[in-house]
Design a protein around this motif. Structure first.
Motif: not given
Length: 179
Positions: A152-179
């Protein structure tokens, strides 16, 4: 940030342990806390060791029947009565969720977290860390679910696929407003 990580308690080879260690180091060096299943074995141990070695905190949520495998030197250890309570506590104690490689237990945790997000029961960022292409098939299946109208919502709003840890952390920190 309290980062819940769902992952395997199995001993795995370097193609999975290396990305797990790298992400664990980012958690610790970033001043974040690992919220995880509390186990002192397999990939769970690898990540907990890496977070502690890099200066991060550990909040474990084990379950009664696995109490003997719980990490003794975690900053905090909670023992849930069953797996359902464990999943609820892990989600409640976290600000974000990362799903690493794992078996049926990890897949169960991942799908429950995504189902709860789909229905608006939480808005926490969820990342699938696709180490060594482990989740390529699941990514394809999710894409098909979206394409054929099952989500019922776009896949990109449900989950983010990261290929490595740096990409995962960048996404999390951006989502939390840290970056």
């Amino acid at each position: 940030m309290n980062i819940c990580v769902f992952l395997s308690a199995a001993d795995l080879d370097e193609r999975y342990t290396r990305p797990a260690r790298e992400f664990a180091e980012l958690i610790g060096k970033g001043g974040h806390t690992l919220v995880w299943g509390g186990s002192e074995s397999g990939l769970m141990k690898v990540v907990a060791d890496g977070v502690q070695e890099a200066g991060g905190r550990l909040i474990g949520v084990s379950v009664e029947f696995l109490r003997s495998k719980a990490r003794a030197n975690a900053d905090e250890m909670v023992i849930a009565k069953d797996l359902a309570e464990r999943k609820a506590l892990l989600l409640a104690r976290s600000d974000a969720v990362v799903i690493m490689v794992g078996g049926t237990g990890t897949l169960d945790e991942a799908t429950e977290i995504l189902e709860l997000k789909k229905h608006g029961h939480h808005t926490k960022p969820v990342v699938l860390l696709n180490a060594a292409g482990f989740y390529d098939g699941l990514k394809q299946q999710f894409q098909r679910m979206e394409d054929e109208g099952f989500l019922p919502l776009p896949l990109t709003e449900l989950v983010f696929f990261a290929e490595d840890g740096a990409g995962a952390m960048a996404y999390l920190e951006e989502s939390a407003g840290i970056r």
